[in-house]
Design a protein around this motif. Structure first.
Motif, PDB file in Angstrom:
ATOM      1  N   THR A 171      72.833  48.563  85.958  1.00  9.62           N
ATOM      2  CA  THR A 171      74.120  49.002  85.416  1.00  9.62           C
ATOM      3  C   THR A 171      73.966  50.419  84.866  1.00  9.62           C
ATOM      4  O   THR A 171      72.860  50.870  84.573  1.00  9.62           O
ATOM      5  N   GLU A 172      75.101  51.090  84.727  1.00 13.09           N
ATOM      6  CA  GLU A 172      75.056  52.411  84.099  1.00 13.09           C
ATOM      7  C   GLU A 172      74.806  52.242  82.608  1.00 13.09           C
ATOM      8  O   GLU A 172      75.502  51.513  81.932  1.00 13.09           O
ATOM      9  N   GLU A 173      73.761  52.884  82.127  1.00 13.57           N
ATOM     10  CA  GLU A 173      73.456  52.919  80.689  1.00 13.57           C
ATOM     11  C   GLU A 173      73.200  51.541  80.104  1.00 13.57           C
ATOM     12  O   GLU A 173      73.524  51.282  78.947  1.00 13.57           O
ATOM     13  N   ASN A 174      72.595  50.635  80.875  1.00 11.23           N
ATOM     14  CA  ASN A 174      72.209  49.310  80.363  1.00 11.23           C
ATOM     15  C   ASN A 174      73.371  48.616  79.654  1.00 11.23           C
ATOM     16  O   ASN A 174      73.312  48.285  78.467  1.00 11.23           O
ATOM     17  N   LEU A 175      74.418  48.347  80.411  1.00  7.40           N
ATOM     18  CA  LEU A 175      75.659  47.836  79.823  1.00  7.40           C
ATOM     19  C   LEU A 175      75.529  46.416  79.294  1.00  7.40           C
ATOM     20  O   LEU A 175      76.255  46.024  78.374  1.00  7.40           O
ATOM     21  N   ILE A 176      74.617  45.606  79.867  1.00  3.71           N
ATOM     22  CA  ILE A 176      74.434  44.244  79.328  1.00  3.71           C
ATOM     23  C   ILE A 176      73.869  44.332  77.918  1.00  3.71           C
ATOM     24  O   ILE A 176      74.336  43.647  76.999  1.00  3.71           O
ATOM     25  N   SER A 177      72.882  45.204  77.729  1.00  4.96           N
ATOM     26  CA  SER A 177      72.323  45.405  76.387  1.00  4.96           C
ATOM     27  C   SER A 177      73.389  45.898  75.423  1.00  4.96           C
ATOM     28  O   SER A 177      73.439  45.477  74.261  1.00  4.96           O
ATOM     29  N   LYS A 178      74.246  46.795  75.898  1.00  6.01           N
ATOM     30  CA  LYS A 178      75.318  47.310  75.038  1.00  6.01           C
ATOM     31  C   LYS A 178      76.271  46.183  74.639  1.00  6.01           C
ATOM     32  O   LYS A 178      76.686  46.095  73.470  1.00  6.01           O
ATOM     33  N   SER A 179      76.607  45.305  75.588  1.00  8.33           N
ATOM     34  CA  SER A 179      77.503  44.189  75.267  1.00  8.33           C
ATOM     35  C   SER A 179      76.884  43.272  74.221  1.00  8.33           C
ATOM     36  O   SER A 179      77.574  42.783  73.321  1.00  8.33           O
ATOM     37  N   ILE A 180      75.575  43.013  74.335  1.00  2.34           N
ATOM     38  CA  ILE A 180      74.888  42.172  73.355  1.00  2.34           C
ATOM     39  C   ILE A 180      74.934  42.820  71.977  1.00  2.34           C
ATOM     40  O   ILE A 180      75.246  42.174  70.963  1.00  2.34           O
ATOM     41  N   ALA A 181      74.634  44.127  71.927  1.00  2.27           N
ATOM     42  CA  ALA A 181      74.661  44.839  70.647  1.00  2.27           C
ATOM     43  C   ALA A 181      76.069  44.825  70.044  1.00  2.27           C
ATOM     44  O   ALA A 181      76.231  44.579  68.838  1.00  2.27           O
ATOM     45  N   ASP A 182      77.090  45.074  70.859  1.00 10.36           N
ATOM     46  CA  ASP A 182      78.468  45.085  70.339  1.00 10.36           C
ATOM     47  C   ASP A 182      78.861  43.717  69.799  1.00 10.36           C
ATOM     48  O   ASP A 182      79.560  43.611  68.781  1.00 10.36           O
ATOM     49  N   LEU A 183      78.410  42.662  70.468  1.00  6.96           N
ATOM     50  CA  LEU A 183      78.707  41.306  70.006  1.00  6.96           C
ATOM     51  C   LEU A 183      78.053  41.054  68.651  1.00  6.96           C
ATOM     52  O   LEU A 183      78.675  40.542  67.715  1.00  6.96           O
ATOM     53  N   LEU A 184      76.789  41.436  68.520  1.00  6.95           N
ATOM     54  CA  LEU A 184      76.055  41.227  67.272  1.00  6.95           C
ATOM     55  C   LEU A 184      76.640  42.053  66.129  1.00  6.95           C
ATOM     56  O   LEU A 184      76.614  41.628  64.967  1.00  6.95           O
ATOM     57  N   CYS A 185      77.189  43.225  66.464  1.00 10.46           N
ATOM     58  CA  CYS A 185      77.752  44.107  65.442  1.00 10.46           C
ATOM     59  C   CYS A 185      79.243  43.844  65.204  1.00 10.46           C
ATOM     60  O   CYS A 185      79.907  44.613  64.497  1.00 10.46           O
ATOM     61  N   ASP A 186      79.753  42.766  65.798  1.00 10.59           N
ATOM     62  CA  ASP A 186      81.151  42.365  65.642  1.00 10.59           C
ATOM     63  C   ASP A 186      82.107  43.442  66.143  1.00 10.59           C
ATOM     64  O   ASP A 186      83.176  43.667  65.573  1.00 10.59           O
ATOM     65  N   LYS A 187      81.722  44.102  67.226  1.00 14.21           N
ATOM     66  CA  LYS A 187      82.574  45.104  67.853  1.00 14.21           C
ATOM     67  C   LYS A 187      83.117  44.609  69.190  1.00 14.21           C
ATOM     68  O   LYS A 187      83.646  45.391  69.980  1.00 14.21           O
ATOM     69  N   ALA A 188      82.953  43.322  69.465  1.00 12.82           N
ATOM     70  CA  ALA A 188      83.479  42.698  70.681  1.00 12.82           C
ATOM     71  C   ALA A 188      83.916  41.286  70.324  1.00 12.82           C
ATOM     72  O   ALA A 188      83.398  40.688  69.372  1.00 12.82           O
ATOM     73  N   PRO A 189      84.862  40.724  71.075  1.00 14.14           N
ATOM     74  CA  PRO A 189      85.353  39.374  70.743  1.00 14.14           C
ATOM     75  C   PRO A 189      84.239  38.333  70.812  1.00 14.14           C
ATOM     76  O   PRO A 189      83.447  38.312  71.749  1.00 14.14           O
ATOM     77  N   ARG A 190      84.206  37.462  69.791  1.00 18.76           N
ATOM     78  CA  ARG A 190      83.204  36.397  69.708  1.00 18.76           C
ATOM     79  C   ARG A 190      83.883  35.022  69.795  1.00 18.76           C
ATOM     80  O   ARG A 190      85.041  34.883  69.428  1.00 18.76           O
ATOM     81  N   ARG A 191      83.096  34.046  70.248  1.00 19.79           N
ATOM     82  CA  ARG A 191      83.471  32.655  70.047  1.00 19.79           C
ATOM     83  C   ARG A 191      82.911  32.259  68.682  1.00 19.79           C
ATOM     84  O   ARG A 191      81.694  32.281  68.497  1.00 19.79           O
ATOM     85  N   ASN A 192      83.742  31.921  67.747  1.00 19.84           N
ATOM     86  CA  ASN A 192      83.284  31.675  66.378  1.00 19.84           C
ATOM     87  C   ASN A 192      82.376  30.464  66.339  1.00 19.84           C
ATOM     88  O   ASN A 192      82.775  29.353  66.681  1.00 19.84           O
ATOM     89  N   ASN A 193      81.122  30.663  65.909  1.00 17.15           N
ATOM     90  CA  ASN A 193      80.194  29.532  65.860  1.00 17.15           C
ATOM     91  C   ASN A 193      79.536  29.348  64.495  1.00 17.15           C
ATOM     92  O   ASN A 193      78.527  28.671  64.369  1.00 17.15           O
ATOM     93  N   VAL A 194      80.104  29.965  63.463  1.00 16.81           N
ATOM     94  CA  VAL A 194      79.557  29.776  62.114  1.00 16.81           C
ATOM     95  C   VAL A 194      79.862  28.353  61.666  1.00 16.81           C
ATOM     96  O   VAL A 194      81.003  27.903  61.683  1.00 16.81           O
ATOM     97  N   VAL A 195      78.821  27.618  61.275  1.00 16.10           N
ATOM     98  CA  VAL A 195      79.019  26.193  60.974  1.00 16.10           C
ATOM     99  C   VAL A 195      79.024  25.889  59.484  1.00 16.10           C
ATOM    100  O   VAL A 195      79.573  24.887  59.051  1.00 16.10           O
ATOM    101  N   LEU A 196      78.404  26.730  58.679  1.00 18.77           N
ATOM    102  CA  LEU A 196      78.336  26.442  57.238  1.00 18.77           C
ATOM    103  C   LEU A 196      79.525  27.116  56.565  1.00 18.77           C
ATOM    104  O   LEU A 196      79.462  28.265  56.174  1.00 18.77           O
ATOM    105  N   VAL A 197      80.605  26.376  56.452  1.00 14.24           N
ATOM    106  CA  VAL A 197      81.810  26.974  55.877  1.00 14.24           C
ATOM    107  C   VAL A 197      82.177  26.279  54.569  1.00 14.24           C
ATOM    108  O   VAL A 197      81.703  25.195  54.278  1.00 14.24           O
TER     109      VAL A 197
END
Length: 335
Positions: free
Chosen positions: A309-335
């Motif tokens: 991919t151009e500029e390692n886009l899979i890695s970028k998607s992972i980083a954006d997900l971890l940094c809450d800059k991309a849509p997530r499936r909410n999986n926090v269980v301790l509420v």
């Protein structure tokens, strides 16, 4: 605002960790790397509850980190934990100590009260190839005719009915002899080998009707981002049944591909059902252009595709997900 992201991996992991770390840094976040092969001899993990507060700390050879206030965790790998311990303690204590090490580390990972890209319990659930196939079938994927059994007669009946059948293990199955690891790949079951199936009594196996291949797909999903690649594995003798047998030689033969919209929708629905934000999926496209779901890997490798991919886009998607800059499936269980 805390901006710390914990990555669970090991010292021998590949460069994808660095690629994701670089993108995380560009997002203004800090990475704490926990190499589990250095635990417990070099990495020290503690969780304490006192004065009404939970505090977790990781002490590495280089620094001491608070972990109870991290903003996300990426559980990528837990390979080789307890490395070197066998040489340090009495042999009679080793098994028990390793049990406590695994229980403590996995217990900590399950208890993290924040967004997690992968958890031990998620990996365990996705170990069930049977559930994967049932869910895929239910949401409308085509799947191969399948038999999972330790009954030799059931297996023989299935093979004789479908004639062209492959056999494979459901886990990362390997045989160790004289310190050498031999991985068990997917293989065609020849009719003259039917009598060998009596050994199923000791070890179950998965059998599937062999799907003729026009091409094979590896689809990596990160959140809502779908990265699909294809390869014509039939051009290479060693890869015709299982492309992993010739994986090193095929590493630069993969090509980006477009998925039909209905197939992409089913892929995203599958991740919705599991409520996970990462999956590496294997799909076979038949000569009739039918898409067959084979399996999804909860922590499947992606680095060789990321390089395409151009500029390692899979890695970028992972980083954006971890940094809450991309849509997530909410999986926090301790509420």
């Amino acid at each position: 605002m805390n901006n710390k992201i914990l990555i669970i991996t090991h010292t021998a992991d590949n460069f994808s960790i660095e690629k994701v770390t670089d993108y995380i840094a560009k997002n203004g976040f800090e990475v704490i790397r926990f190499d589990v092969d250095l635990y417990p001899l070099q990495n020290r993990l503690s969780t304490t509850f006192q004065d009404g507060q939970w505090i977790s700390t990781l002490e590495t050879p280089d620094a001491k980190h608070r972990l109870d206030d991290i903003t996300a965790v990426w559980y990528r790998r837990a390979y080789n934990m307890g490395n070197g311990l066998k040489e340090e303690i009495d042999a009679k204590f080793y098994g028990a100590a390793m049990g406590e090490i695994r229980t403590t580390l996995f217990g900590f990972l399950e208890s993290i009260d924040t967004y997690a890209l992968g958890k031990p319990s998620v990996y365990r659930r996705l170990d069930s190839k049977e559930e994967q196939l049932k869910i895929a079938d239910k949401i409308g994927f085509k799947i191969p005719e399948t038999c999972i059994t330790n009954n030799p007669e059931e297996a023989k009946s299935f093979i004789l009915k479908h004639q062209n059948v492959i056999g494979k293990m459901q886990s990362g199955f390997a045989i160790y002899e004289d310190g050498v690891e031999s991985v068990v790949f997917t293989n065609v079951i020849e009719e003259e080998k039917l009598e060998d199936l009596d050994s199923l009594l000791y070890c179950p196996m998965q059998f599937q009707k062999k799907i003729e291949k026009k091409k094979e797909l590896r689809v990596t999903v990160v959140g809502r981002d779908v990265y699909a690649f294809e390869i014509d594995s039939q051009k290479f003798d060693d890869a015709k049944v299982d492309w992993r047998k010739d994986g090193v030689n095929l590493i630069d033969k993969w090509m980006p591909t477009e998925l039909p919209r209905d197939i992409e929708a089913k892929i995203l629905e599958l991740l919705d059902v599991y409520n996970v934000d990462y999956g590496a999926m294997d799909i076979i496209v038949s000569p009739e252009d039918e898409y067959y779901f084979i399996e999804i890997n909860a922590a499947g490798e992606f680095f060789w595709l990321d390089n395409l991919t151009e500029e390692n886009l899979i890695s970028k998607s992972i980083a954006d997900l971890l940094c809450d800059k991309a849509p997530r499936r909410n999986n926090v269980v301790l509420v």
